[in-house]
Design a protein around this motif. Structure first.
Motif, PDB file in Angstrom:
ATOM      1  N   LYS A 173       6.043  11.237   1.135  1.00  0.00           N
ATOM      2  CA  LYS A 173       6.509  11.344   2.515  1.00  0.00           C
ATOM      3  C   LYS A 173       7.189  10.050   2.960  1.00  0.00           C
ATOM      4  O   LYS A 173       8.209  10.075   3.657  1.00  0.00           O
ATOM      5  CB  LYS A 173       5.346  11.679   3.454  1.00  0.00           C
ATOM      6  N   ALA A 174       6.631   8.910   2.566  1.00  0.00           N
ATOM      7  CA  ALA A 174       7.228   7.624   2.928  1.00  0.00           C
ATOM      8  C   ALA A 174       8.617   7.477   2.324  1.00  0.00           C
ATOM      9  O   ALA A 174       9.554   7.004   2.979  1.00  0.00           O
ATOM     10  CB  ALA A 174       6.328   6.485   2.466  1.00  0.00           C
ATOM     11  N   ALA A 175       8.784   7.905   1.069  1.00  0.00           N
ATOM     12  CA  ALA A 175      10.100   7.843   0.419  1.00  0.00           C
ATOM     13  C   ALA A 175      11.092   8.768   1.114  1.00  0.00           C
ATOM     14  O   ALA A 175      12.250   8.402   1.334  1.00  0.00           O
ATOM     15  CB  ALA A 175       9.965   8.210  -1.054  1.00  0.00           C
ATOM     16  N   GLY A 210       2.841   3.205  12.173  1.00  0.00           N
ATOM     17  CA  GLY A 210       1.558   3.416  11.538  1.00  0.00           C
ATOM     18  C   GLY A 210       0.803   2.109  11.381  1.00  0.00           C
ATOM     19  O   GLY A 210       1.397   1.043  11.226  1.00  0.00           O
ATOM     20  N   HIS A 211      -0.518   2.187  11.412  1.00  0.00           N
ATOM     21  CA  HIS A 211      -1.333   0.986  11.304  1.00  0.00           C
ATOM     22  C   HIS A 211      -1.429   0.469   9.875  1.00  0.00           C
ATOM     23  O   HIS A 211      -1.582  -0.732   9.646  1.00  0.00           O
ATOM     24  CB  HIS A 211      -2.751   1.249  11.841  1.00  0.00           C
ATOM     25  N   ARG A 212      -1.329   1.371   8.893  1.00  0.00           N
ATOM     26  CA  ARG A 212      -1.492   0.943   7.501  1.00  0.00           C
ATOM     27  C   ARG A 212      -0.151   0.669   6.825  1.00  0.00           C
ATOM     28  O   ARG A 212       0.092  -0.422   6.339  1.00  0.00           O
ATOM     29  CB  ARG A 212      -2.249   2.011   6.703  1.00  0.00           C
ATOM     30  N   ARG A 213       0.728   1.649   6.806  1.00  0.00           N
ATOM     31  CA  ARG A 213       1.979   1.523   6.064  1.00  0.00           C
ATOM     32  C   ARG A 213       3.093   0.857   6.877  1.00  0.00           C
ATOM     33  O   ARG A 213       4.128   0.503   6.348  1.00  0.00           O
ATOM     34  CB  ARG A 213       2.462   2.892   5.583  1.00  0.00           C
ATOM     35  N   ASP A 259       5.765  -7.804  10.760  1.00  0.00           N
ATOM     36  CA  ASP A 259       5.374  -7.040   9.566  1.00  0.00           C
ATOM     37  C   ASP A 259       5.983  -5.656   9.504  1.00  0.00           C
ATOM     38  O   ASP A 259       5.312  -4.660   9.243  1.00  0.00           O
ATOM     39  CB  ASP A 259       3.842  -6.886   9.506  1.00  0.00           C
ATOM     40  N   THR A 260       7.263  -5.545   9.776  1.00  0.00           N
ATOM     41  CA  THR A 260       7.879  -4.225   9.720  1.00  0.00           C
ATOM     42  C   THR A 260       9.331  -4.330   9.316  1.00  0.00           C
ATOM     43  O   THR A 260       9.949  -5.388   9.428  1.00  0.00           O
ATOM     44  CB  THR A 260       7.777  -3.509  11.088  1.00  0.00           C
TER      45      THR A 260
END
Length: 355
Positions: free
Chosen positions: A200-202, A257-260, A307-308
């Motif tokens: 999904k991220a890709a 998102g908090h993790r990715r 961080d993004t």
């Protein structure tokens, strides 16, 4: 002299796929001569364009049962396109502006248009529809499996590596690099769907290619019996008490998102007394993905994101810091909309302190 069409309205809507019964959030831009829709607001090239000349719009559209605030756009070739707004007033505003645009262009207004869509280039001999049927062949196609990852069980799916292996073995492609191009096109056109965080991220642009030739990237056919067990996307316990409050504001925002640290479109509903901000998958689902308790929170505009990945986010970012010091980063569609959300959240958070 003809001119390029001007933008009339833009924002997030949920669009029904043209081939399968899948609904996905899109950044939609209404121009004077057509509607362009993008996978992300920051994209330079639209995923598709719908011409308005000879079209008609129908609202309300009640073809989909519980799915509310849907309108239908029927183009001159009698093809239907379905869009879902976040709330009633938003749907009516889109329908009103689309009707005006259709009226003007049917009245003889003409525009000069430059093509902005960059399609994936494939050999003319490749028929994606026929290829999809071959991939689904019970004997010679891709085998659907039961796969486990991160304490989750994925049923009726397969890996990205399996897809590329099958394309190579069926002589559909000459090498794996060409297979990535073909698989990405199948994904873009809805013949394949991502399953799990990695794929999904890709697909959302967080990798070099939208499709991954990996054994831990999972995919499935959209009309298969795919389902996932042992997963809940809501980390908080959602109590009925949270939904007692009056709805103050609602609409789509981007949430980090908090993790990715990736960004996804979410429908947000702001409630007062008690003060809660719930967020949902805009493509469907009555249960919220999460809840932000606003009592005692701090909400401020921010101009930089830690961080993004860099996004076109000037003057549209804001941050909510809860009383428990949990940080939520959100993106509005415009600086005006950001201001409206900040004011509304500040107002209900102060009410919550009195409760």
């Amino acid at each position: 002299m003809e001119r390029e069409p001007m933008r009339i309205r833009e924002g997030y809507l949920v669009k029904k796929g043209s081939m399968f019964n899948t609904w996905k959030p899109m950044w939609v831009v209404l121009l004077e001569d057509g509607i362009e829709f993008y996978k992300r607001k920051a994209d330079n090239s639209p995923k598709g364009m719908i011409p308005l000349k000879g079209s008609s719009v129908h609202s309300p559209c009640q073809d989909f049962g519980k799915r509310m605030f849907v309108f239908k756009l029927t183009v001159a070739k009698q093809q239907d396109h379905f869009f879902q707004a976040a709330y009633l007033e938003e749907r009516d505003a889109w329908v009103r502006d689309i009707k005006k645009a259709i009226h003007h262009i049917d009245g003889g207004q003409r525009f000069a248009r430059k093509s902005t869509r960059k399609s994936i280039r494939l050999p003319e001999t490749i028929n994606l529809s026929a290829l999809y049927l071959s991939m689904k062949d019970p004997e010679k196609g891709i085998k659907e499996l039961k796969l486990e990852k991160d304490k989750r069980v994925f049923n009726h799916c397969f890996t990205g590596t399996c897809v590329i292996d099958w394309l190579v073995s069926s002589s559909s492609i000459r090498n794996r690099k060409e297979g990535l191009l073909l698989a990405s096109s199948l994904l873009s056109e809805g013949y394949l769907q991502p399953a799990g965080d990695t794929s999904k991220a890709a697909a959302e642009g967080l990798s070099d290619t939208p499709f991954l030739d990996l054994s831990d990237a999972y995919y499935y056919f959209p009309d298969s019996g795919f389902f996932c067990e042992g997963y809940s996307s809501d980390d908080d316990v959602v109590l009925k008490e949270e939904f007692r409050g009056t709805i103050v504001k609602q609409g789509c925002l981007l949430k980090q998102g908090h993790r990715r640290k990736n960004w996804k479109v979410r429908k947000f509903v702001l409630r007062d007394d008690p003060a809660y901000l719930h967020y949902y998958d805009p493509a469907g689902g009555e249960e919220p993905l999460g809840a932000i308790h606003l009592r005692g929170c701090v909400v401020t505009a921010v101009e930089d994101m830690p961080d993004t990945k860099k996004y076109d986010a000037d003057n549209i970012l804001f941050e909510i810091i809860t009383a428990n010091e949990i940080h939520y980063y959100l993106q509005a569609a415009s600086s005006t909309e950001r201001t409206e959300w900040i004011k509304a959240i500040q107002s209900v958070s102060r009410t919550g302190l009195k409760a």
